[in-house]
Enzyme design. Structure first.
Site, PDB file in Angstrom:
ATOM      1  N   HIS A  34       0.863  -1.189   0.000  1.00  0.00           N
ATOM      2  CA  HIS A  34       0.000   0.000   0.000  1.00  0.00           C
ATOM      3  C   HIS A  34       0.889   1.226   0.000  1.00  0.00           C
ATOM      4  O   HIS A  34       1.945   1.222   0.629  1.00  0.00           O
ATOM      5  CB  HIS A  34      -0.898  -0.003   1.253  1.00  0.00           C
ATOM      6  CG  HIS A  34      -2.051   0.919   1.148  1.00  0.00           C
ATOM      7  ND1 HIS A  34      -1.957   2.256   1.435  1.00  0.00           N
ATOM      8  CD2 HIS A  34      -3.330   0.693   0.756  1.00  0.00           C
ATOM      9  CE1 HIS A  34      -3.139   2.814   1.234  1.00  0.00           C
ATOM     10  NE2 HIS A  34      -3.989   1.900   0.818  1.00  0.00           N
ATOM     11  N   ASP A  79      -7.990  -5.175   0.252  1.00  0.00           N
ATOM     12  CA  ASP A  79      -8.548  -6.022  -0.807  1.00  0.00           C
ATOM     13  C   ASP A  79      -8.211  -7.494  -0.633  1.00  0.00           C
ATOM     14  O   ASP A  79      -8.758  -8.334  -1.345  1.00  0.00           O
ATOM     15  CB  ASP A  79      -8.012  -5.557  -2.165  1.00  0.00           C
ATOM     16  CG  ASP A  79      -8.509  -4.167  -2.484  1.00  0.00           C
ATOM     17  OD1 ASP A  79      -9.721  -3.969  -2.404  1.00  0.00           O
ATOM     18  OD2 ASP A  79      -7.682  -3.291  -2.784  1.00  0.00           O
TER      19      ASP A  79
END
Ligand code: ACO
Length: 444
Positions: free
Chosen positions: A321, A379
């Site tokens: 991320h 996710d």
């Protein structure tokens, strides 16, 4: 989920704190003000850099650049902390109804019982779409990805509410935000039903936001749909976890589109487009595809090796991320939700979940992932949960868009209302050909 959060240090700038830039070529010095926020790094205000020095700042991908002031969401990526209006995501995910979170993001405070009731009524009042709106769906091929249908149909809302929106009017802005919160579940469920050739169901305002969405998605007009409370709780949590995430690609897109004072429904359609990519909201779909491709625990080592190979374009989707260099707190909550949903549906031994858990375990022990601080992101587990509930992979990004709509529209509103609001117009470093004369075609 209980987690003890470390104290966040408030580090206000010293009075008159400045950064001085010295140009070695001519020794000239320029001072730039330093601004502090409630939490997080201070910022250097370079707004006057060009007018004072003749230089632009250069930061592709906004690696170190704050694009706005915002009072909505705070992330400390190093420590895996996410706050909405100061409230930790773990507490909101554990206790809050999604509409409570919508209210919080929009109005800046948690509603009391009667405020929440009135807000629910208001949203319910806008939950249907114009009957003519249904015809937009018929224009799409039946096998169109639901996310493509979302981009088109949410954009089409701008045609229904164009002349009625004066974005300089606070009341009109608020109505636009309410409409978007209210109509998005209806449109998302319509996109799903259209892909299956099933009839559209009208919303039911006596149900919670999540239950109404489940009913519109899986109910049929011929039978009463009984909402499973465990699944409704999981969808509610999913929506809460996706509600906002400060200046991510899709939110920044909505802000940039809106900065020209464009129609807010069209701005949200732009946000859906930005969200669609596999590096952003399309990743939940890509994770399930990746896990299916890996297929068995024995093949995990092979894929870990591929993810580390710079010659191989394969990356471990659902890992890494831009902001989190620690465990994404949303991933931990969704992993818990996966356990709950799978147990409820009698799918405790779901092979894809077992594979995901093992992949996480192996990756987190691997030096490559440890050194680069690559952890599961939001996710990684969401798709497994959504699939168990009955949504196909093509619906995962639209579900992300459904949750994120409140973040987009709250940030759009904050941007329009900012005292220093300007049209967003980045600058560039030009690397094309130098000035040259036009050559008549016969001489080329
Ligand atoms: N698998 C393998 N290696 C990775 C991964 C991954 N998933 N993510 C990052 N890396 C490596 C990079 O190759 C790079 O290595 P290097 O330093 O040796 O060159 C290093 O880790 C840093 O990564 P960057 O790409 O520079 O990080 P950036 O902040 O630009 O990218 C991103 C973040 C796009 C999310 C990236 O981690 C990625 O592609 N992850 C997979 C896709 C994904 O899950 N996206 C969803 C993000 S969450 C969301 O939007 C909701």
């Amino acid at each position: 989920m209980k987690r003890v959060l470390p104290d966040l240090i408030v580090d206000p700038p010293l009075a008159d704190e400045k950064v001085t830039i010295v140009f070695h070529a001519d020794g000239k010095q320029y001072d730039f003000p330093v601004l502090g926020g409630t939490h997080g790094p201070k910022v250097i205000d370079v707004g006057r850099l060009y007018t004072e020095t003749g230089y632009f700042s250069y930061d592709p991908g906004f690696m170190s650049t704050a694009n706005c002031d915002s009072a909505i969401t705070f992330i400390d990526g190093e420590r895996g902390i996410l706050l909405h209006r100061g409230y930790p995501i773990e507490e909101l995910a554990a206790h809050a109804d999604f509409l409570e979170v919508c209210y919080l993001l929009l109005y800046g405070k948690l509603p009391n019982q009667s405020e929440l009731h009135d807000f629910g009524d208001l949203i319910g009042h806008h939950s249907m779409v114009h009957e003519q709106f249904k015809r937009f769906f018929a224009g799409f091929r039946r096998d169109a990805p639901p996310m493509a249908v979302m981009v088109g149909t949410v954009g089409a809302l701008s045609a229904f509410y164009h002349d009625k929106i004066d974005i300089t009017d606070p009341e009109a802005r608020m109505v636009a935000t309410h409409r978007l919160i209210a109509k998005m579940p209806t449109i998302c469920a319509m996109a799903f039903n259209y892909s299956l050739g099933r009839p559209f169901l009208y919303p039911r305002n006596d149900l919670s936001y999540a239950s109404n969405f489940l009913r519109m998605s899986f109910g049929i007009p011929a039978e009463e749909y009984v909402v499973n409370p465990v699944l409704a709780r999981a969808i509610n949590r999913f929506l809460v976890l996706h509600a906002d995430h400060e200046q991510n690609a899709s939110t920044a897109t909505v802000r940039i589109a809106g900065s020209s004072h464009a129609n807010p429904y069209a701005c949200v359609a732009a946000g859906i487009t930005a969200l669609w990519g596999p590096d952003h909201g399309g990743a939940n779909e890509a994770v399930v595809n990746m896990l299916e491709e890996i297929g068995s625990k024995e093949r995990i080592a092979l894929y870990i090796k591929r993810a580390k190979d710079k010659e191989d374009p394969f990356r471990l989707t659902g890992f890494g991320h831009r902001v989190y260099k620690n465990y994404d707190p949303r991933a931990a909550i969704l992993r818990e939700s996966c356990h709950e949903v799978l147990a409820e549906l009698g799918k405790k031994d779901e092979p894809l979940f077992a594979l995901a858990l093992e992949l996480e375990r192996i990756a987190l022990e691997d030096d490559y992932f440890i050194q680069r601080k690559l952890f599961p992101n939001v996710d990684f587990y969401s798709g497994i949960m959504l699939r168990a509930i009955g949504f196909p992979t093509g619906m995962f990004p639209p579900l992300f868009a459904l949750g994120r709509t409140i973040g987009w529209i709250a940030q759009w509103k904050e941007m329009i209302e900012a005292p220093d609001q300007h049209i967003a117009r980045p600058r560039q470093r030009y690397t094309g050909p130098p000035l040259r004369p036009y050559l008549p075609i016969a001489q080329r």
